[in-house]
Design an enzyme around this catalytic site. Structure first.
Site, PDB file in Angstrom:
ATOM      1  N   GLU A 190      -2.680  -5.071  22.508  1.00 41.31           N
ATOM      2  CA  GLU A 190      -3.749  -4.570  23.365  1.00 41.31           C
ATOM      3  C   GLU A 190      -4.405  -5.655  24.216  1.00 41.31           C
ATOM      4  OE1 GLU A 190      -6.235  -2.544  20.552  1.00 41.31           O
ATOM      5  OE2 GLU A 190      -5.065  -0.692  20.651  1.00 41.31           O
ATOM      6  N   GLU A 205       7.771  -8.443   2.198  1.00 44.35           N
ATOM      7  CA  GLU A 205       6.603  -9.319   2.079  1.00 44.35           C
ATOM      8  C   GLU A 205       6.785 -10.400   1.016  1.00 44.35           C
ATOM      9  OE1 GLU A 205       3.343  -7.549  -0.896  1.00 44.35           O
ATOM     10  OE2 GLU A 205       3.583  -6.343   0.915  1.00 44.35           O
TER      11      GLU A 205
END
Length: 274
Positions: free
Chosen positions: A82, A113
């Site tokens: 963004e 992860e």
């Protein structure tokens, strides 16, 4: 450092959720969510230190990387994606990386992860160097993918920060500028997409927005460098140009905006011609 306590995995304050009415579920979730901004407020001194240090590096030409797994990684990617449309910065100035790669944005990638090698490898794909800064995102503060990446960064003199929701966490020990927003047990035990995710989103908003202000991407309270990528943003930009130049002709302001490509450039061009 004090003893590590994994608050994010502690049992919810609420029992037998399946027996609650929908109203009770919603009201109790909302009650918990209201505590998040207060926890963020307590971390503002930590956030301030990170923003000041990161902004200095970026003003000198560095990039900012977010690196995380699961919800944390996705939130980093959202925030990074963004920045260009909101502030007109180039793609690649703020980069979001997630354990498991692009697939992990929409699907869980098992054990991604847990890798202690892939985090640094993912950063290397972007030719990271000591001009750049890296923010490790891990609600638990224990994610191996993130911790190992930060450790490698520090070995190479790359400035690091971290954002987690447990106090005195392992990830904080690998960060030059750790941020810990302790929101307490989740409404659904261990579901860190809830309060922890909300806290991370709030802090990422604060970090990226305050850095962009430091980089001169905001004037007054306006996104004067935003990309004109849809009708809504063009309309917003036209109104900014009208306000800044005291114009009453919408179409004239729109022509100026589209000709110069941003509010800032349109205003500068007109002020320079006066």
């Amino acid at each position: 450092m004090s003893e590590f306590r994994k608050v994010t995995e502690e049992t919810s304050h609420y029992r037998h959720l399946e027996k609650m009415s929908v109203t009770d579920v919603l009201q109790n979730m909302n009650k918990e969510d209201k505590t998040v901004p207060d926890a963020v407020a307590e971390a503002i001194p930590q956030i301030e230190k990170l923003v000041s240090a990161f902004a200095d590096k970026m003003l000198a030409g560095g990039r900012m990387f977010y690196i995380g797994a699961g919800t944390s990684g996705r939130l980093g990617i959202v925030d990074a994606s963004e920045c260009p449309p909101s502030f007109g910065v180039p793609y690649g100035l703020v980069i979001g990386l997630i354990a498991g790669g692009e697939k992990a944005i929409t699907q869980a990638v098992e054990f991604a992860e847990d890798s202690t090698e892939n985090g640094w490898a993912d950063l290397q794909k972007h030719f990271i160097n000591d001009k750049d800064v890296v923010l490790g995102l891990a609600a638990s503060g224990t994610t191996p993918y993130v911790i190992a990446a930060l450790k490698e960064c520090r070995k190479r003199g790359i400035l690091t920060g971290s954002l987690c929701c447990n106090p005195n966490s392992p990830v904080s020990r690998e960060a030059d500028y750790p941020i810990e927003v302790v929101v307490g047990p989740e409404f659904v035990t261990g579901s860190t997409r809830m309060k922890s995710g909300t806290a991370q989103k709030l802090v990422l908003n604060m970090i990226s927005t305050s850095i962009m202000i430091q980089l001169g991407r905001v004037e007054d309270n306006k996104m004067v460098n935003m990309q004109l990528s849809n009708v809504k943003l063009v309309d917003r930009g036209v109104k900014m140009v009208m306000e800044k130049l005291a114009l009453t002709d919408y179409e004239k302001a729109k022509d100026l905006l589209l000709k110069h490509g941003s509010v800032k450039k349109a205003v500068q061009a007109m002020n320079g011609s006066l």
